[in-house]
Design a protein around this motif. Sequence first.
Motif, short mmCIF file in Angstrom:
data_model
loop_
_atom_site.label_atom_id
_atom_site.label_comp_id
_atom_site.label_asym_id
_atom_site.label_seq_id
_atom_site.Cartn_x
_atom_site.Cartn_y
_atom_site.Cartn_z
N LEU A 109 67.84 9.97 43.03
CA LEU A 109 67.22 9.72 41.73
C LEU A 109 67.19 8.22 41.47
O LEU A 109 68.10 7.50 41.86
N GLY A 110 66.12 7.77 40.82
CA GLY A 110 66.03 6.35 40.50
C GLY A 110 64.61 5.84 40.55
O GLY A 110 63.66 6.60 40.72
N ALA A 111 64.48 4.51 40.39
CA ALA A 111 63.18 3.86 40.37
C ALA A 111 62.93 3.14 41.69
O ALA A 111 63.83 2.49 42.24
N TYR A 112 61.71 3.24 42.18
CA TYR A 112 61.27 2.62 43.43
C TYR A 112 59.92 1.97 43.18
O TYR A 112 59.40 2.02 42.07
N ALA A 113 59.35 1.40 44.21
CA ALA A 113 58.00 0.86 44.14
C ALA A 113 57.27 1.22 45.42
O ALA A 113 57.90 1.35 46.49
N VAL A 114 55.96 1.40 45.33
CA VAL A 114 55.17 1.68 46.52
C VAL A 114 55.33 0.48 47.46
O VAL A 114 55.04 -0.65 47.11
N ALA A 115 55.87 0.77 48.66
CA ALA A 115 56.18 -0.28 49.62
C ALA A 115 55.09 -0.46 50.67
O ALA A 115 54.87 -1.57 51.15
N SER A 116 54.44 0.63 51.06
CA SER A 116 53.37 0.54 52.05
C SER A 116 52.44 1.74 51.92
O SER A 116 52.81 2.76 51.35
N ARG A 117 51.25 1.57 52.50
CA ARG A 117 50.23 2.62 52.44
C ARG A 117 49.50 2.66 53.78
O ARG A 117 49.33 1.63 54.42
N SER A 118 49.06 3.84 54.16
CA SER A 118 48.24 4.00 55.37
C SER A 118 47.15 5.00 55.08
O SER A 118 47.42 6.07 54.52
N VAL A 119 45.94 4.68 55.49
CA VAL A 119 44.82 5.59 55.27
C VAL A 119 45.02 6.87 56.07
O VAL A 119 44.87 7.97 55.55
N SER A 120 45.37 6.74 57.36
CA SER A 120 45.60 7.93 58.17
C SER A 120 46.53 7.61 59.33
O SER A 120 46.42 6.56 59.95
N VAL A 121 47.46 8.53 59.57
CA VAL A 121 48.44 8.41 60.66
C VAL A 121 48.83 9.82 61.09
O VAL A 121 48.38 10.80 60.52
N THR A 122 49.70 9.90 62.06
CA THR A 122 50.28 11.18 62.45
C THR A 122 51.66 11.26 61.80
O THR A 122 52.46 10.34 61.92
N GLY A 123 51.92 12.35 61.09
CA GLY A 123 53.19 12.51 60.40
C GLY A 123 54.33 12.77 61.38
O GLY A 123 54.12 13.07 62.55
N SER A 124 55.56 12.67 60.88
CA SER A 124 56.73 12.89 61.73
C SER A 124 56.79 14.33 62.25
O SER A 124 57.50 14.62 63.20
N ASP A 125 56.00 15.23 61.63
CA ASP A 125 55.94 16.62 62.11
C ASP A 125 54.80 16.84 63.10
O ASP A 125 54.51 17.96 63.50
N GLY A 126 54.12 15.74 63.48
CA GLY A 126 53.04 15.83 64.46
C GLY A 126 51.68 16.18 63.88
O GLY A 126 50.70 16.32 64.62
N ILE A 127 51.56 16.32 62.57
CA ILE A 127 50.31 16.69 61.90
C ILE A 127 49.56 15.42 61.48
O ILE A 127 50.17 14.46 61.00
N ALA A 128 48.23 15.42 61.64
CA ALA A 128 47.41 14.30 61.16
C ALA A 128 47.44 14.30 59.64
O ALA A 128 47.16 15.32 59.01
N ILE A 129 47.82 13.16 59.06
CA ILE A 129 47.91 13.05 57.60
C ILE A 129 47.07 11.87 57.12
O ILE A 129 46.75 10.97 57.89
#
Length: 189
Positions: A109-129
């Motif tokens: 729990l807590g406050a964060y900030a958007v650190a990075s963004r990617s239009v499209s990559v492969t997720g850690s589960d192997g699925i295109a995201i």
Amino acid sequence: MPAKSSTIVTALTTAAVVVVGVLGYQAAASAPDTLTQTRKDPRHSAPKSPPERSGKKDKAPAAAPVPPSSGKGRRIVYALDAKRVWLVGADGKAVRTYPVTPSTVSPPLGAYAVASRSVSVTGSDGIAIEHVVRFASVEGVTVGFSAAVDGSMPDPGSAKRTGGIRESRADGKAMWDFALHGTKVVVVS
């Protein structure tokens, strides 16, 4: 050819031409004239009737309110227990809210900030995201919002440590448009 036969042939030919002409006229009258037809200007079309309604009032369910403990101002709120996200405008009102499928690794729990963004990559589960918006890291696992290109959701019972909080493709696009680099992300219970 005798004169009588010639007259009969001429009469039959004339009758056939008349019939073909009438049929051609009827076909032309019912088909659009592609040479002279102009596209209708939608501003001048007749208004559409409202859809028929039953006797009941059609009312959309009330949207889940923004958690009061999530701070103030423009932000993204991620509620772990509710498995829901709110995109909150500067006025403190939700611009959009929707359910998500949590990752197997949750940020504290807590406050964060958007650190990075990617239009499209492969997720850690192997699925295109797509529309990946990362905001935290927990024990070496990067946590962020994303949408699977094939629309699938991860198996919540998976033993694999993943940080992808999955959302629908439409919600992922809304997140992408809202969550610019540095946008505040608040994680509540």
